[in-house]
Scaffold this motif. Structure first.
Motif, mmCIF file in Angstrom:
data_model
loop_
_atom_site.group_PDB
_atom_site.id
_atom_site.type_symbol
_atom_site.label_atom_id
_atom_site.label_comp_id
_atom_site.label_asym_id
_atom_site.label_seq_id
_atom_site.Cartn_x
_atom_site.Cartn_y
_atom_site.Cartn_z
ATOM 1 N N ALA A 591 0.819 -1.207 0.000
ATOM 2 C CA ALA A 591 0.000 0.000 0.000
ATOM 3 C C ALA A 591 0.857 1.263 0.000
ATOM 4 C CB ALA A 591 -0.930 -0.003 1.207
ATOM 5 N N LYS A 592 1.963 1.238 0.717
ATOM 6 C CA LYS A 592 2.820 2.426 0.768
ATOM 7 C C LYS A 592 3.376 2.768 -0.606
ATOM 8 C CE LYS A 592 4.150 1.700 5.596
ATOM 9 N NZ LYS A 592 5.266 1.414 6.530
ATOM 10 N N TRP A 594 2.024 2.006 -3.461
ATOM 11 C CA TRP A 594 0.933 2.503 -4.287
ATOM 12 C C TRP A 594 0.546 3.935 -3.908
ATOM 13 C CZ3 TRP A 594 -0.405 1.181 -8.786
ATOM 14 C CH2 TRP A 594 -0.316 -0.143 -9.209
ATOM 15 N N GLU A 595 0.621 4.267 -2.628
ATOM 16 C CA GLU A 595 0.333 5.639 -2.226
ATOM 17 C C GLU A 595 1.353 6.599 -2.813
ATOM 18 O OE1 GLU A 595 0.197 5.123 1.951
ATOM 19 O OE2 GLU A 595 -1.849 4.301 1.973
ATOM 20 N N ARG A 596 2.640 6.162 -2.853
ATOM 21 C CA ARG A 596 3.661 7.002 -3.489
ATOM 22 C C ARG A 596 3.370 7.146 -4.983
ATOM 23 N NH1 ARG A 596 7.113 4.106 0.108
ATOM 24 N NH2 ARG A 596 7.645 2.600 -1.532
ATOM 25 N N LEU A 598 0.458 6.894 -6.454
ATOM 26 C CA LEU A 598 -0.731 7.720 -6.614
ATOM 27 C C LEU A 598 -0.385 9.203 -6.456
ATOM 28 C CD1 LEU A 598 -3.796 8.019 -6.945
ATOM 29 C CD2 LEU A 598 -4.030 7.639 -4.471
ATOM 30 N N GLY A 599 0.472 9.517 -5.493
ATOM 31 C CA GLY A 599 0.870 10.912 -5.287
ATOM 32 C C GLY A 599 1.563 11.474 -6.517
ATOM 33 N N GLN A 610 -3.369 6.924 -11.892
ATOM 34 C CA GLN A 610 -4.250 7.194 -10.750
ATOM 35 C C GLN A 610 -5.261 6.055 -10.593
ATOM 36 O OE1 GLN A 610 -5.659 11.374 -10.012
ATOM 37 N NE2 GLN A 610 -4.594 11.801 -11.954
ATOM 38 N N ALA A 613 -3.510 2.981 -9.220
ATOM 39 C CA ALA A 613 -3.198 3.108 -7.801
ATOM 40 C C ALA A 613 -4.461 2.997 -6.951
ATOM 41 C CB ALA A 613 -2.492 4.431 -7.536
ATOM 42 N N LEU A 617 -5.099 0.222 -4.107
ATOM 43 C CA LEU A 617 -5.401 0.579 -2.718
ATOM 44 C C LEU A 617 -6.754 0.009 -2.293
ATOM 45 C CD1 LEU A 617 -4.009 4.223 -2.754
ATOM 46 C CD2 LEU A 617 -3.064 2.264 -1.524
#
Length: 912
Positions: A591-592, A594-596, A598-599, A610, A613, A617
């Motif tokens: 998840a981390k 994917w969060e990066r 997505l950002g 987007q 990601a 998530l």
């Protein structure tokens, strides 16, 4: 009767004339067979030992006893002495032979008359004895039968193959088979030591038993051989191939009764030549030598085992060592010489030590038979011999080709080996194929080439010594960067099985290029580009671990740079973040990553990433058992899909909504969303959804549909969906999708339906597939299913620890999906073992978790199971009835007819 003319039966033997007559007519007989006859007749009635006959017929020459037996058989054929017991020549077991026919002096000496002029002139015997074999010939029976037939049909038969593959061994064995066919015998001529082509006629004449006296030696040799019917074996011709070709072509025309059997690393290319390219001995591919019995089906393993036994005084292959021996033979490409040299090392290294040694290099293969030809005594010597015959351009190309890992195309060879365009790579490659240093596979398009592993290691040493390996490695990596970038673009436009098969063949070169790029001498920029470009192929091949390792390698370098490329960072984090790639062994949450990703995607406004990601998530929240948070991600995905160029993305959002609603317990709405998706969704022809969203989307949607159908009471429809789904998944042949179908639909639905036989079958399939591909999470699911089956079949003692251990590993990794189900399974096992309090505690914990996460779909069954436990206690009957009513009410609200029916059938009075 020595040197006298004698008679026996219809035959007259004129020893001084070296002539055998039958009823006054000359008999054609080989010179060796005639020598044996003279030796036996001179001591008629006596036993002549085999040793005496060999020393008489083959003076100062070592030959095997086989040669004697073959010539005695030829003599008996000439004399018509074929029926046992033999009436002319008798064999005395263990000793030798005895001439037993009645012998008398001829009435008149045999005179050479005009009538005799037509008979063949007897010539000195051939002196080219056959070399002694190092042991029995293994794995060549089929080829020997084929060559035997060809030798009868053609005058020139050339056996071609790489150094050490066994050309001489096959030629000698073939010659032994054909001893009796040629009245003037067989001559073996080793041309390897010959350096001066002017001496060729002399060398061949000596082996054939000819005496040359004129200045024009080739003409004189042709004249003498024109009177012969014999087999001439010319061994090791590659270093003088042009001169030998001219000699053979001349002799073949002028001596039509002579057959030529040639061994060379390239064909002679003369008229009338039949070429047989000798294949390596068969060897097991990976996984084909799991036990001794399966390994010994392969000729290379048979040869290795026999030579080890010869070397150390006996050896039987064990099941434990069979995979190692299979690996050894595989690394040696089934090359006979290399296998024999390797077998000689077992005495000092052992089987495991030898396998480890060969993983590092082939340098240890340096101890061969002292009696072998110098060029066959070590592997290095055999390769040196081939290398010395190349010109500078061919040597340069061979060195550059060593950079390719397994296969390469002509285009790739030109890109890497052209050396600035100064070398005709195509011509050199053709020459190397002809010289058996490169193997060509022209059955596919474009044609593929490869070097045997030993040749590749040797050529790599030569390239390194030349000082040109660095620049050549850069050209190799650059070529494959361009190739895989083009492949990624093609995949986005049109992905099919052809694309996958084509680029799968280049996986070895991808690995080699990445190894160089991230080495101290390499270029990490090329490495990052290669890693990003290869991600689609890794996904398609389900090479999860390899993809993760390479992505981390690229990210570690990229994140150390002052201004890292945003797009590469986004793509690499996306690859790293796939939740299914997270192993239970303790890797950080995807998840981390994917969060990066997505950002970055939001910052550069990349809609596609987007969506990727958000989908990932959503998967993470689902797997974590947080159904409310998962629904929020699904809704955001659905809103973002409006901006997508792919209209099907909106339907994928519908599928995501359906799955979240299913786990939240809203089965009617879940069914509506998933049916809408299935009605309208059309998978893109290029298969992009498979890599963007991990699975085949229609099958994944049907997982939710099957689960909802079963809960809503449509059991037969649900089971029909399950059977069709698994059949389709197996046909699609994408392992991740198949495992997803098995773990989330097939196994749990059959368990809920109580069909333990089918549940067992598919759980076994899931266990096997997840183990083979290191899919730890789904493997733990499969163990929980297996534990459930054991408990239901009355073996709670085995089932409980299996479920407990698997569930512990899942929770440790943060995979909480189905934890309520697995805790309920564990509780049923504990109840069976009489541990009621522990079972109660587990159910209480499971119910508390559902209140936190919103995962309500299994709550009716948890309440039902809790009530059944309470019913076993006299003072808890009222609580049990209350839980049954709550369970029934909730099942009805959720549209979960299956739960409601199960509650009613168990305790109908309380369910009213």
């Amino acid at each position: 009767m020595k040197n006298a003319d004698v008679r026996f039966g219809p035959f007259t033997l004129a020893t001084s004339e070296r002539l055998l007559l039958r009823d006054g007519e000359p008999v054609r007989i080989g010179s060796r067979a005639l020598d044996i006859l003279i030796a036996l007749v001179s001591r008629a009635g006596e036993v002549v030992t085999k040793e005496e006959l060999i020393s008489t017929v083959w003076p100062r020459t070592f030959v095997e006893e086989t040669n004697l037996r073959v010539n005695v058989a030829a003599l008996r054929k000439v004399l018509g002495d074929l029926q046992e017991p033999h009436r002319i020549i008798s064999n005395v077991t263990g000793r030798g032979y005895c001439f037993v026919a009645s012998v008398s002096a001829a009435e008149e000496p045999v005179q050479q008359t005009q009538a005799d002029i037509s008979k063949p002139r007897q010539m000195p015997p051939a002196t080219g004895f056959l070399p002694r074999q190092g042991g029995r010939v293994i794995g060549r029976d089929g080829e020997l039968d084929l060559l035997d037939g060809q030798l009868r049909d053609v005058q020139i038969l050339t056996i071609v193959g790489s150094g050490g593959i066994g050309k001489t061994t096959v030629a000698v064995c073939l010659a032994q088979r054909n001893f009796t066919r040629f009245p003037d015998g067989v001559a073996f001529v080793d041309l390897g030591p010959l350096a001066d082509p002017a001496l060729l006629p002399t060398a061949v004449a000596k082996g054939a038993g000819c005496i040359l006296g004129t200045a024009d030696q080739l003409t004189e040799l042709a004249k003498q051989l024109s009177e012969r019917s014999m087999l001439l074996v010319l061994d090791c011709c590659e270093h003088l191939v042009d001169d030998i070709a001219r000699l053979v072509e001349t002799l073949a025309v002028r001596a039509p009764a002579v057959r030529f059997l040639v061994t060379s690393r390239e064909p002679l290319r003369v008229q009338g030549e039949r070429v047989h390219r000798l294949a390596p001995l068969t060897f097991p591919s990976e996984g084909e030598a799991e036990g001794a019995a399966s390994a010994l089906k392969f000729a290379a393993v048979q040869l290795f085992v026999e030579r080890v036994a010869d070397s150390i005084g006996g050896y039987d292959l064990s099941d434990a060592e069979a995979p190692l021996v299979g690996e050894i033979c595989r690394r040696l490409d089934g090359i006979g010489l290399a296998i024999e040299l390797a077998a000689a090392q077992v005495d000092s290294l052992g089987i495991q030590g030898l396998a480890v040694s060969l993983r590092n290099s082939f340098d240890g293969l340096t101890r061969g038979r002292r009696t072998a030809l110098p060029r066959h005594q070590t592997l290095h010597a055999a390769l040196d011999w081939s290398y010395s015959l190349l010109n500078e351009a061919q040597r340069s190309v061979l060195g550059h080709l060593s950079l390719f890992n397994k296969e390469f195309t002509m285009e790739a060879a030109r890109a890497v080996a052209s050396d600035g365009g100064t070398i005709d790579v195509a011509a050199c490659l053709g020459d190397l194929v002809a010289k058996s240093l490169v193997v060509a596979d022209r059955s596919i398009h474009p044609a593929r080439y490869r070097l045997l592993d030993m040749t590749r290691a040797y050529a790599a040493d030569r390239l390194s010594a030349s000082g040109r390996s660095g620049e050549a490695s850069r050209r190799h990596a650059t070529h494959y960067l361009a190739l895989f970038e083009q492949a990624a673009e093609q995949w986005q436009a049109s992905h099919d099985n052809e694309w996958l098969a084509l680029h799968n063949r280049d996986m070895g070169n991808l690995r080699a290029a990445l190894d160089w790029a991230f080495s101290s001498e390499g270029d990490p920029v090329i490495g990052v580009g290669l890693t990003v470009a290869a991600i689609p192929l890794w996904y398609q091949l389900s090479l999860v671990d390899e993809c993760l390792m390479r992505v981390r390698q690229a990210l570690e370098w990229l994140e150390r740079q002052d201004e890292p490329d945003d797009r590469s960072l986004m793509q690499l984090n996306a690859a790293l973040g796939f939740p299914h790639m997270r192993a239970i062994s303790g890797c950080p949450s995807g998840a981390k990553a994917w969060e990066r990703s997505l950002g970055i995607a939001r910052r550069i406004d990349d809609v596609d990433f987007q969506l990727r990601a958000l989908w990932a998530l959503w998967v993470d929240r689902t797997n974590s058992g947080n159904s409310r948070a998962a629904l929020e991600m699904a809704e955001e995905f659905h809103r973002m899909a409006v901006r997508s160029r792919d209209p099907a993305d909106r339907l994928i959002g519908e599928r995501m909504r359906a799955r979240s609603l299913h786990f939240l317990g809203d089965q009617p709405r879940a069914e509506a969303h998933v049916r809408r998706m299935l009605d309208e969704y059309r998978a893109p022809a290029n298969g992009t959804h498979l890599a963007r969203f991990q699975y085949e989307q229609r099958l994944t949607a049907r997982i939710t549909l099957a689960r909802v159908l079963w809960l809503r009471g449509h059991e037969q429809e649900a089971l029909g969906e399950v059977e069709d789904m698994i059949a389709t998944a197996l046909q699609v042949d994408h392992n991740l999708t198949t495992c997803h179908v098995l773990s989330d639909a097939v196994c749990p639905i059959y368990l809920m339906a109580g069909d333990l036989n089918r549940a067992q079958h598919y759980t076994g399939m899931l266990l096997e597939r997840t183990k083979a591909h290191a899919l730890d999470v789904w493997h733990a699911y499969a163990e929980c299913f297996q534990g459930d089956i054991l408990i239901r079949r009355g073996n709670a003692a085995a089932g409980v620890p299996l479920v407990r251990d698997a569930q512990h590993r899942l929770e440790k990794a943060g995979f909480h999906l189905y934890r309520t189900v697995f805790r309920a399974v564990l509780a049923s096992g504990l109840q069976a073992l009489g541990r009621i309090d522990e079972a109660m505690s587990l159910l209480d914990e499971a119910l508390a978790l559902t209140r936190q996460t919103g995962e309500a779909w299994y709550v009716p069954e948890l309440l039902h199971q809790h009530a059944r436990l309470l019913m076993t206690q006299a003072d808890a009957q009222e609580d049990a009835r209350r839980l049954i009513q709550q369970s029934l009410t909730l099942a009805t609200e959720q549209g979960a007819v299956a739960w409601a029916s199960r509650i009613s059938s168990w305790h109908p009075a309380e369910a009213r």
